[in-house]
Design a protein around this motif. Structure first.
Motif, short mmCIF file in Angstrom:
data_model
loop_
_atom_site.label_atom_id
_atom_site.label_comp_id
_atom_site.label_asym_id
_atom_site.label_seq_id
_atom_site.Cartn_x
_atom_site.Cartn_y
_atom_site.Cartn_z
N THR A 52 -12.78 -40.87 26.80
CA THR A 52 -11.39 -40.52 26.39
C THR A 52 -11.50 -40.38 25.00
O THR A 52 -11.99 -40.98 24.11
N PRO A 53 -11.44 -39.07 24.30
CA PRO A 53 -11.34 -38.65 23.10
C PRO A 53 -10.32 -39.51 22.13
O PRO A 53 -9.19 -39.70 22.74
N GLY A 54 -10.56 -39.57 20.68
CA GLY A 54 -9.53 -40.23 19.91
C GLY A 54 -9.91 -39.96 18.46
O GLY A 54 -11.03 -39.50 18.29
N GLY A 55 -9.19 -40.49 17.50
CA GLY A 55 -9.54 -40.35 16.27
C GLY A 55 -8.91 -38.97 15.55
O GLY A 55 -8.79 -38.23 16.19
N LEU A 56 -9.08 -38.95 14.17
CA LEU A 56 -8.58 -38.03 13.45
C LEU A 56 -9.68 -36.58 13.76
O LEU A 56 -9.15 -35.59 13.67
N TRP A 57 -10.69 -37.25 14.01
CA TRP A 57 -11.64 -35.70 14.13
C TRP A 57 -11.38 -35.09 15.23
O TRP A 57 -11.34 -33.91 15.23
N TYR A 58 -11.09 -35.68 16.45
CA TYR A 58 -10.51 -34.99 17.57
C TYR A 58 -9.52 -34.13 17.38
O TYR A 58 -9.46 -33.00 17.77
N ILE A 59 -8.65 -34.59 16.43
CA ILE A 59 -7.32 -33.79 16.24
C ILE A 59 -7.66 -32.53 15.46
O ILE A 59 -7.21 -31.38 15.65
N HIS A 60 -8.64 -32.94 14.69
CA HIS A 60 -9.14 -31.91 13.77
C HIS A 60 -9.64 -30.78 14.53
O HIS A 60 -9.51 -29.48 14.47
N PHE A 61 -10.51 -31.40 15.65
CA PHE A 61 -11.06 -30.26 16.59
C PHE A 61 -10.19 -29.40 17.33
O PHE A 61 -10.16 -28.32 17.48
N LEU A 62 -9.19 -30.12 17.74
CA LEU A 62 -8.14 -29.27 18.70
C LEU A 62 -7.66 -28.14 17.49
O LEU A 62 -7.07 -27.14 18.21
N ILE A 73 2.52 -40.96 9.45
CA ILE A 73 2.24 -40.73 8.21
C ILE A 73 1.65 -41.87 7.36
O ILE A 73 0.58 -41.92 6.72
N SER A 74 2.31 -42.93 7.73
CA SER A 74 1.61 -44.35 7.25
C SER A 74 0.21 -44.74 7.73
O SER A 74 -0.69 -45.01 6.98
N VAL A 75 -0.15 -44.33 9.08
CA VAL A 75 -1.59 -44.16 9.49
C VAL A 75 -2.27 -43.20 8.83
O VAL A 75 -3.47 -43.47 8.51
N LEU A 76 -1.91 -42.06 8.57
CA LEU A 76 -2.62 -40.97 7.98
C LEU A 76 -3.18 -41.14 6.57
O LEU A 76 -4.12 -40.98 6.28
N HIS A 77 -2.21 -42.13 6.02
CA HIS A 77 -2.55 -42.47 4.63
C HIS A 77 -4.04 -43.51 4.47
O HIS A 77 -4.64 -43.55 3.71
N GLU A 113 -6.55 -42.61 6.04
CA GLU A 113 -7.89 -41.89 5.93
C GLU A 113 -7.41 -40.68 5.17
O GLU A 113 -7.29 -39.53 5.97
N PRO A 114 -7.23 -40.57 3.89
CA PRO A 114 -6.31 -39.31 3.23
C PRO A 114 -6.84 -38.28 3.15
O PRO A 114 -6.57 -37.18 3.16
N ILE A 115 -8.42 -38.29 3.13
CA ILE A 115 -9.41 -36.97 2.92
C ILE A 115 -8.97 -36.05 3.88
O ILE A 115 -8.50 -35.06 4.06
N GLU A 116 -9.28 -36.48 5.05
CA GLU A 116 -9.22 -35.73 6.44
C GLU A 116 -7.94 -35.49 6.83
O GLU A 116 -7.53 -34.51 7.49
N SER A 117 -7.05 -36.38 6.54
CA SER A 117 -5.57 -36.27 6.87
C SER A 117 -5.12 -35.05 6.05
O SER A 117 -4.30 -34.36 6.75
N THR A 118 -5.30 -34.90 4.76
CA THR A 118 -4.87 -34.01 4.17
C THR A 118 -5.22 -32.56 4.60
O THR A 118 -4.63 -31.51 4.82
N GLU A 119 -6.80 -32.54 5.14
CA GLU A 119 -7.17 -31.12 5.58
C GLU A 119 -6.33 -30.86 6.96
O GLU A 119 -5.94 -29.75 7.39
N ILE A 120 -6.05 -31.99 7.91
CA ILE A 120 -5.36 -31.62 9.13
C ILE A 120 -3.89 -31.26 9.02
O ILE A 120 -3.59 -30.27 9.60
N LEU A 121 -3.22 -31.83 7.81
CA LEU A 121 -1.95 -31.25 7.48
C LEU A 121 -2.01 -29.91 6.94
O LEU A 121 -1.07 -29.24 7.40
N CYS A 122 -2.99 -29.53 6.30
CA CYS A 122 -3.15 -28.22 5.82
C CYS A 122 -3.42 -27.01 7.06
O CYS A 122 -2.71 -26.08 7.05
N CYS A 123 -4.10 -27.76 7.95
CA CYS A 123 -4.23 -26.80 9.33
C CYS A 123 -3.06 -26.74 9.86
O CYS A 123 -2.62 -25.54 10.43
N ILE A 124 -2.13 -27.79 9.99
CA ILE A 124 -0.92 -27.57 10.76
C ILE A 124 0.05 -26.72 10.07
O ILE A 124 0.75 -25.79 10.77
N ALA A 125 0.16 -26.87 8.89
CA ALA A 125 0.97 -25.97 8.08
C ALA A 125 0.74 -24.57 8.27
O ALA A 125 1.48 -23.71 8.34
#
Length: 655
Positions: free
Chosen positions: A204-214, A249-253, A255-267
Motif C-alpha cells: 500500500t503506497p503512502g506518504g508525500l512522495w506518492y501524492i507527488h507522484f500521482l 495543512i498542519s501535517v504538511l508543515h 515536511e514543508p519543502i516537498e509540501s510546497t512543491e506539491i501545493l504548487c503542482c495542485i495550483a
C-alpha cells in the motif's frame, strides 16, 4: 488648467472652487455637519444598466481632523480627483452565473475584462442585461467528479501505469514545463520512483512522495491525452486521488519543502482546468509555507547545505511567479511586497540560459504586479494619474525590451533555427503586460463610441499620444498571435496549461474591440489566424478554449450590430454636462483635447499613418517595438495629455 480647456469646463471648475471656499468658511464657524458636493459632482456619469455607480465623493472634512488643510489643498489642486478608472473604481463589480452563484469581477483579470466588455456591448445594443447562461464561470467547464470527501470508492482508485509509461509521462512534464517552473526535485523524486517500482505492487503506497507522484502522472496525462471522455479532464483520476490522500495543512508543515512543491503542482493543475479561485488559494498556501521556512531570504548554505538551499531557491521563485500571475489573473491585490524578498537566483550548472530565463520571468512577474497595483489600483484614478501610471508601467516594460530580444531571440522567420518554447512564453508574457497596461483606454473609448458615436472619432483623432497607446495595445495583440502562429506551425502550442490560451484570448478581445472604436483598426486576417489557433487548442481536447471562442464570437456578433461609419439613434439621449444649446459640440470637444507635443520622438506622430509600422505586415512584427520606441510613446505622455484624459471623461460622461 491648460489654456485650451473649454470654457464650459472652466465654469464648472469655478463653481467647484466656490463651493470649496464655502466649505472652508463653514468650517471656520465650527459647523460640524457634512457638506455635500453640488449635484453636478454627484451626477451619475454612466448608465445604470452598465453597472457603474456614482463617482466616489471627496471625503468630508471635520474641524477636529488634523488633515483638513492638506485635504482641501489637494481638492483645490486636483478638481478631477473624483474621476476613476471604470475597471477598478467604486463599488466592486459582480456577475451571477445561471445557477445563482455570484462571482467578483477582479480589476486586472482577463476573464473579468471580457465579461465587462460583453455586458457593456449587450446592454447598449439590447438595452438589457447580458444573459449569462452561455458563459463559462470559474470551475464550471470540467467536472472533476469529486465531492471533496477523503474516502474514495475502491473502483475509483486509478491504476498506476508501468514503469516505462510513468517515465514517459514524467519526462513529458519535464519538457513541457520544467524550463519555466520547478515542480519536483529530480534527485529525490527519481530515487523515490525507482524505490516504488522495485517494491511488490501489493504494498500500500503512502506518504508525500506518492501524492507527488500521482500529481506528475496527472500532468503527464494532461499533456499527452487529447481524447476527451465527456467533460472529465485528462489525468483527473490521478489528481483527485492525490487530493484525497493530501494531509491537513498542519501535517504538511512537518515536511514543508516537498509540501510546497506539491501545493504548487495542485495550483498549476487547477489553473489549467479553469478552477482559478481554488488555484489562487493553493498557491497562496504555498507562498505562506515557503515564507514560514525563510525561502524568501538569503538562506545560508553553510548552515542548510548546498542542495537544500538550491532546491528552496527554485521552489521560492516558482511560488513567487505563480502567485503574481495567478493573483493578476484573478484581478486581486498582490500578497507580498518585493521589499520583503531577498532570495538569490538558483544555480543551474552548465545552463546559464535557465538562470537567465528565471531572471526574466521574475522581472516580468514584477511588472505584472506593478500594473495591477498602479493602473488597476483600487479606486485607480483615471485622471492625470492614470496616464502617468501607464507611462511608468510602460517605462518598466521598455527597460526589459532589448534584454528580452537579445537574450531570448525568437527567430520567428525560422531561417536559422526553430522557435524556442521558453523564449516564446517570455515574449508572450511581455506583450500581455503591454496589453493589460493599455487596454483600459480601449474600454473607455468603446464606451465613448456607444454614447456619442458622432463625436468619438473627432475626440480620438485629437490626441495622437493616447491613440498611439491604443495602437501599441493592438500591435502587441498581433505580436502574440504571430508568436502563437509560429508555435502552431512547429506543433509547439501548449494546449493543456493555460498560458497560450490566455495569450490568444487577451489578444483577440482587443482586436475585436478596436474596429468598433475606429474602422481603421480592423484586422480580419489577424482574427482569422487567431481563430485557427483556437481551433487547434480545441481539437487537442481543451474544453476551456471552446467556451472562450464562443464568448469571442458572441462579442464579435454584438459589435457587428453597431454601425462603424455612421451614427445611430440611441435609446436615450447622450448627456453632455453644461453643453446647453451650443450646436458646435464637436468643435468644443476637440478644443479641449491636446495635439501631440512630442516632436522628434519616433512614435510622436500618428502610428496609423506610417507605412513602416504597418501592422498587417507580418514581417514587420518579427521584432516588435524596441525599448526606444516604447519609451518614446511613454515619454510623449505629458501633463497636457493627463488633462485631456480628465476632460474626456467629463465631456463624454464615461461614468
Amino acid at each position: 488648467m491648460a489654456g485650451n480647456t473649454s470654457k464650459i469646463t472652466k465654469r464648472s471648475l469655478n463653481a467647484y472652487l466656490e463651493e470649496l471656499e464655502q466649505k472652508i468658511a463653514r468650517l471656520q464657524k465650527n459647523d460640524r455637519e457634512p457638506i455635500p458636493l453640488s449635484p453636478e459632482y454627484h451626477e451619475d456619469r454612466s448608465p445604470r444598466s452598465n453597472g457603474q455607480n456614482d463617482a466616489p465623493e471627496l471625503s468630508q472634512p471635520s474641524p477636529m481632523d488634523e488633515k483638513d488643510d492638506s485635504h482641501l489643498q489637494q481638492e483645490l489642486e486636483d478638481p478631477a480627483s473624483s474621476l476613476t478608472n471604470p475597471l477598478s473604481t467604486g463599488p466592486p463589480a459582480f456577475m451571477s452565473a445561471e445557477n445563482g452563484r455570484t462571482f467578483y469581477l477582479g480589476t486586472s483579470s482577463n476573464w473579468s475584462f471580457t465579461r465587462r466588455v460583453l455586458s457593456l456591448t449587450h446592454e447598449h445594443i439590447y438595452q438589457e442585461s447580458l444573459p449569462t447562461g452561455a458563459l463559462a464561470f470559474d470551475g464550471a467547464i470540467y467536472d472533476l467528479g469529486w465531492g471533496g470527501l477523503r474516502t474514495p470508492n475502491r473502483a475509483d482508485i486509478p491504476t498506476v501505469p508501468s514503469f516505462d509509461h510513468a517515465m514517459y509521462l514524467i519526462n513529458t512534464v519535464k519538457f513541457r514545463c520544467g524550463q519555466l517552473y520547478h515542480l519536483f526535485d529530480e534527485t529525490e523524486f527519481m530515487a523515490g520512483l525507482h524505490d516504488f517500482y522495485s517494491r511488490p505492487r501489493s504494498t500500500t503506497p503512502g506518504g508525500l512522495w506518492y501524492i507527488h507522484f500521482l500529481l506528475m502522472l496527472a500532468f503527464g496525462k494532461g499533456f499527452v491525452q487529447h481524447k476527451m471522455q465527456g467533460n472529465k479532464p485528462p489525468g483527473g483520476e490521478f489528481f483527485i486521488r492525490a487530493l484525497q490522500l493530501l494531509p491537513d495543512i498542519s501535517v504538511l508543515h512537518q515536511e514543508p519543502i516537498e509540501s510546497t512543491e506539491i501545493l504548487c503542482c495542485i495550483a498549476l493543475f487547477l489553473q489549467a482546468l479553469d478552477y482559478r479561485s481554488s488555484a489562487h488559494n493553493y498557491i497562496g498556501s504555498a507562498m505562506r509555507m515557503a515564507m514560514a521556512e525563510g525561502m524568501h531570504t538569503q538562506m545560508p548554505i553553510e548552515y542548510l547545505g548546498e542542495h537544500t538551499v538550491q532546491r528552496c531557491r527554485k521552489i521560492w521563485w516558482t511560488v513567487y511567479i505563480l502567485d503574481r500571475e495567478m493573483t493578476s489573473l484573478m484581478g486581486l491585490p498582490q500578497s507580498i511586497s518585493d521589499s520583503h524578498v531577498d532570495a538569490l537566483l538558483p544555480d543551474f550548472p552548465g545552463s546559464m540560459q535557465r538562470t537567465a530565463g528565471i531572471n526574466m520571468h521574475i522581472k516580468l512577474s514584477r511588472i505584472i504586479a506593478e500594473i495591477s497595483g498602479t493602473v488597476y489600483a483600487i479606486d485607480g484614478r483615471l485622471n492625470r494619474n492614470f496616464l502617468l501610471r501607464t507611462k511608468s508601467a510602460l517605462a518598466s516594460i521598455a527597460r526589459l525590451a532589448d534584454e528580452l530580444h537579445d537574450t531570448f531571440p525568437l527567430h520567428l522567420d525560422r531561417t536559422s533555427s526553430g522557435v524556442s518554447r521558453t523564449a516564446a512564453y517570455l515574449h508572450l508574457l511581455y506583450h500581455q503586460c503591454i496589453v493589460v497596461a493599455t487596454r483600459p483606454l480601449l474600454f473607455c473609448f468603446l464606451k465613448i463610441r456607444f454614447e456619442s458615436p458622432e463625436n468619438c472619432l473627432d475626440a480620438l483623432s485629437t490626441s495622437r499620444n493616447v491613440r498611439n497607446l491604443i495602437q501599441m495595445c493592438l500591435e502587441s495583440s498581433q505580436q502574440m498571435i504571430n508568436i502563437l502562429h509560429c508555435l502552431q506551425s512547429e506543433d509547439l502550442l501548449e494546449t493543456f496549461l493555460s498560458f497560450d490560451l490566455e495569450s490568444i484570448f487577451v489578444s483577440t478581445v482587443a482586436l475585436l474591440m478596436a474596429p468598433a472604436i475606429d474602422s481603421r483598426w480592423s484586422y480580419p486576417a489577424w482574427l482569422e489566424k487567431a481563430y485557427t489557433i483556437f481551433e487547434e487548442i480545441i481539437e487537442s481536447g481543451n474544453l476551456i478554449a471552446k467556451f472562450r471562442r464562443s464568448e469571442l464570437q458572441l462579442l464579435d456578433e454584438l459589435l457587428s450590430c453597431f454601425p462603424q461609419e455612421s451614427s445611430r439613434c440611441l435609446s436615450a439621449p447622450v448627456s453632455f454636462p453644461n453643453m446647453g444649446n451650443n450646436n458646435n459640440i464637436s468643435l468644443q470637444l476637440a478644443s479641449s483635447f491636446p495635439p501631440s507635443t512630442s516632436a522628434g520622438n519616433p512614435l510622436a506622430h500618428d502610428m496609423l499613418s506610417d507605412p513602416g509600422l504597418s501592422l498587417d505586415d507580418e514581417c514587420g512584427l518579427t521584432m516588435g517595438l524596441t525599448a526606444a520606441q516604447i519609451m518614446a510613446v511613454a515619454d510623449s505622455i505629458e501633463s497636457i495629455d493627463s488633462e485631456w484624459m480628465s476632460n474626456a471623461m467629463i465631456e463624454h460622461s464615461i461614468w
